[in-house]
Scaffold this active site. Structure first.
Site, PDB file in Angstrom:
ATOM      1  N   HIS A 185      -7.985   0.171  14.337  1.00  0.00           N
ATOM      2  CA  HIS A 185      -9.110  -0.066  13.450  1.00  0.00           C
ATOM      3  C   HIS A 185      -8.593  -0.743  12.189  1.00  0.00           C
ATOM      4  O   HIS A 185      -7.392  -0.911  11.997  1.00  0.00           O
ATOM      5  CB  HIS A 185      -9.841   1.238  13.112  1.00  0.00           C
ATOM      6  CG  HIS A 185      -8.961   2.309  12.557  1.00  0.00           C
ATOM      7  ND1 HIS A 185      -8.117   3.064  13.336  1.00  0.00           N
ATOM      8  CD2 HIS A 185      -8.773   2.760  11.279  1.00  0.00           C
ATOM      9  CE1 HIS A 185      -7.460   3.937  12.589  1.00  0.00           C
ATOM     10  NE2 HIS A 185      -7.840   3.758  11.325  1.00  0.00           N
TER      11      HIS A 185
ATOM     12  N   HIS B 125      -4.546  -0.754  11.619  1.00  0.00           N
ATOM     13  CA  HIS B 125      -3.882   0.529  11.724  1.00  0.00           C
ATOM     14  C   HIS B 125      -4.122   1.174  13.081  1.00  0.00           C
ATOM     15  O   HIS B 125      -5.214   1.098  13.637  1.00  0.00           O
ATOM     16  CB  HIS B 125      -4.450   1.438  10.613  1.00  0.00           C
ATOM     17  CG  HIS B 125      -3.750   2.732  10.425  1.00  0.00           C
ATOM     18  ND1 HIS B 125      -2.381   2.869  10.445  1.00  0.00           N
ATOM     19  CD2 HIS B 125      -4.231   3.975  10.189  1.00  0.00           C
ATOM     20  CE1 HIS B 125      -2.053   4.124  10.233  1.00  0.00           C
ATOM     21  NE2 HIS B 125      -3.163   4.819  10.091  1.00  0.00           N
TER      22      HIS B 125
ATOM     23  N   HIS C  33     -12.346   7.101  14.489  1.00  0.00           N
ATOM     24  CA  HIS C  33     -11.261   6.371  15.134  1.00  0.00           C
ATOM     25  C   HIS C  33     -10.271   7.426  15.612  1.00  0.00           C
ATOM     26  O   HIS C  33      -9.564   8.035  14.812  1.00  0.00           O
ATOM     27  CB  HIS C  33     -10.619   5.381  14.156  1.00  0.00           C
ATOM     28  CG  HIS C  33     -11.609   4.419  13.571  1.00  0.00           C
ATOM     29  ND1 HIS C  33     -11.787   4.261  12.212  1.00  0.00           N
ATOM     30  CD2 HIS C  33     -12.499   3.587  14.165  1.00  0.00           C
ATOM     31  CE1 HIS C  33     -12.733   3.369  11.995  1.00  0.00           C
ATOM     32  NE2 HIS C  33     -13.183   2.953  13.165  1.00  0.00           N
TER      33      HIS C  33
ATOM     34  N   HIS D  92       0.829  -1.202   0.000  1.00  0.00           N
ATOM     35  CA  HIS D  92       0.000   0.000   0.000  1.00  0.00           C
ATOM     36  C   HIS D  92       0.866   1.255   0.000  1.00  0.00           C
ATOM     37  O   HIS D  92       1.934   1.284   0.586  1.00  0.00           O
ATOM     38  CB  HIS D  92      -0.855   0.049   1.275  1.00  0.00           C
ATOM     39  CG  HIS D  92      -2.102  -0.755   1.204  1.00  0.00           C
ATOM     40  ND1 HIS D  92      -3.305  -0.245   0.786  1.00  0.00           N
ATOM     41  CD2 HIS D  92      -2.341  -2.054   1.516  1.00  0.00           C
ATOM     42  CE1 HIS D  92      -4.235  -1.189   0.852  1.00  0.00           C
ATOM     43  NE2 HIS D  92      -3.673  -2.300   1.285  1.00  0.00           N
TER      44      HIS D  92
ATOM     45  N   GLU E 258      -9.291  10.087  12.793  1.00  0.00           N
ATOM     46  CA  GLU E 258      -9.900   9.856  11.495  1.00  0.00           C
ATOM     47  C   GLU E 258     -11.419   9.804  11.630  1.00  0.00           C
ATOM     48  O   GLU E 258     -11.975   8.894  12.243  1.00  0.00           O
ATOM     49  CB  GLU E 258      -9.399   8.538  10.888  1.00  0.00           C
ATOM     50  CG  GLU E 258      -7.885   8.478  10.719  1.00  0.00           C
ATOM     51  CD  GLU E 258      -7.411   7.132  10.202  1.00  0.00           C
ATOM     52  OE1 GLU E 258      -8.264   6.304   9.814  1.00  0.00           O
ATOM     53  OE2 GLU E 258      -6.189   6.894  10.190  1.00  0.00           O
TER      54      GLU E 258
END
Length: 440
Positions: free
Chosen positions: A372, A336, A366, A293, A342
């Site tokens: 999460h 993460h 979050h 990613h 977020e």
């Protein structure tokens, strides 16, 4: 009205010039002894006069009457008590939170854009010019003879259900779902609803303004291109007089002043402090074409920088339709924990990181360092499925308000709206121990 609706100027933070009547902008100076058409010159400053020129934001407005022509402000009777810009007494929680879709106005309610604002979460304080607030809005009524301006900060408005027909001092803007608009601190505007009830999200920043993110090694092109941001052309009303209300959000409270003429009487303007819109479908996605990613910062549309280089008071991030082609890679968002908070919303479709529960018009939060990631069903499918080039998020648009600040949640957001999903934490409960090794 003297010009056609919805005419726009291209470019982000450009110094634009716009006239609704020919030769209505003064030539050669901002404040001549007598302006063309006997207009008044008025400057709207979005930054201190003495900031570096590269950061200075201001516009000159040439209008039929100055904006100072109104009666004294008074607290708005039966004003919106569900707005706030101070979070010292709000609720703190490290738990993962997710909300069902926020309500549209109920039958029999008459709610305009201002009375339909609700503060969900935030951090900092508008009085000290540091921090942000996250709001949602719903409405089913036009702002007839009412104009609104925000003395606290800039609004980044994200429509989710229904378009907004916005009349501003600078001109008219039509904003549809999957578009956004930014209306800066101090700009007066009124919102009409051409297709009935509306709902959406708002990110408010107190201390600075939104800008395009730096591209670094990406180079000169990609993400949101400056030319795709649209600023309205001058468009004034001279016949729309009568009893008007000017509503001011001042330190989170609503005040109202009366005046006997329209506030939308700007015949010409020039400058780089003006509202703008952007179509999220024009975002140029950058992603990995080999493996692993790239961090979600590559999806940043706009940022509001802090005093620390590389750290944002607020980022507006989207997860648009795109191709996924990474080899030997778990493709949904990875598990993460983040030094940023977020807040996510969903404009339409199904977010690829969750199965059910996260619905258009809903949201999740979050907070700083709260873990999460994908739920069990998404993990199972993505870790065992056949890899190949595949389209991701077609028919979907999720977004994120990300901030370096720890967010507190208002009573309305945590309790009164009755939308918090009590079992959200169970999204990860079904993730099993699949460890295949053993101690030596």
């Amino acid at each position: 009205m003297t010009t056609d609706k919805y005419q726009y100027l291209e470019g982000f933070n450009n110094h634009h010039t716009s006239e609704a009547l020919p030769d209505s902008l003064p030539k050669g100076q901002n404040t001549p002894q007598k302006c063309p058409y006997n207009l008044y010159a008025e400057q709207l400053s979005g930054t201190a006069f003495t900031v570096p020129r590269s950061h200075n934001q201001r516009s000159w407005l040439y209008r039929i009457r100055p904006s100072a022509v109104h009666e004294p402000f008074e607290r708005l009777e039966n004003g919106n008590e569900l707005l706030t810009c101070s979070f010292a007494n709000a609720n703190i929680t490290p738990n993962q939170l997710r909300w069902d879709p926020f309500d549209l106005p109920k039958d029999g309610e008459q709610v305009d854009f201002v009375t339909g604002l609700r503060t969900v979460a935030g951090a900092g304080d508008a009085a000290t010019r540091n921090g942000l607030a996250i709001h949602v809005y719903h409405a089913n009524k036009n702002m007839d003879k009412r104009a609104f301006y925000n003395a606290d900060g800039d609004f980044l408005i994200v429509p989710q259900h229904g378009p907004l027909d916005i009349t501003t001092e600078f001109g008219k803007i039509m904003v549809q779902p999957n578009e956004i608009c930014v209306i800066q601190r101090g700009v007066r505007y009124s919102v009409d609803l051409p297709d009935g009830p509306v709902r959406g999200y708002i990110l408010e920043v107190f201390g600075a303004h939104f800008e395009l993110p730096d591209l670094g090694p990406i180079g000169a092109n990609g993400l949101a291109n400056p030319r795709d941001f649209l600023t309205p052309k001058a468009c004034f009303h001279e016949e729309d007089n009568g009893d008007w209300q000017i509503i001011n959000k001042f330190l989170g409270k609503l005040f109202v002043a009366k005046q006997d003429h329209t506030p939308f009487d700007v015949v010409a303007w020039h400058g780089n402090y003006a509202p703008y819109k952007y179509d999220l479908a024009k975002f140029c996605v950058i992603n990995s074409t080999s493996f692993d990613h790239i961090d979600p910062s590559i999806f940043t549309v706009l940022t509001c920088k802090s005093d620390t280089v590389g750290v944002a008071i607020a980022d507006f991030v989207i997860f648009p339709p795109r191709w996924a082609v990474q080899e030997h890679t778990f493709r949904p968002p990875y598990f993460h924990r983040n030094c940023m908070s977020e807040f996510m919303g969903l404009i339409l479709g199904d977010y690829e990181g969750k199965t059910g529960g996260f619905q258009p018009g809903g949201a999740s939060l979050h907070n700083v360092m709260t873990p999460h990631g994908p739920d069990a069903a998404v993990y199972e499918k993505a870790s065992s499925g056949e890899l190949g080039p595949v389209r991701v998020a077609d028919g979907t648009q999720a977004f994120m308000f990300e901030t370096c600040l720890t967010l507190s949640v208002t009573d309305w957001g945590l309790k009164c709206c009755q939308k918090v999903q009590p079992d959200y934490w169970k999204s990860w409960k079904a993730l099993k121990n699949e460890f295949t090794g053993s101690k030596a």
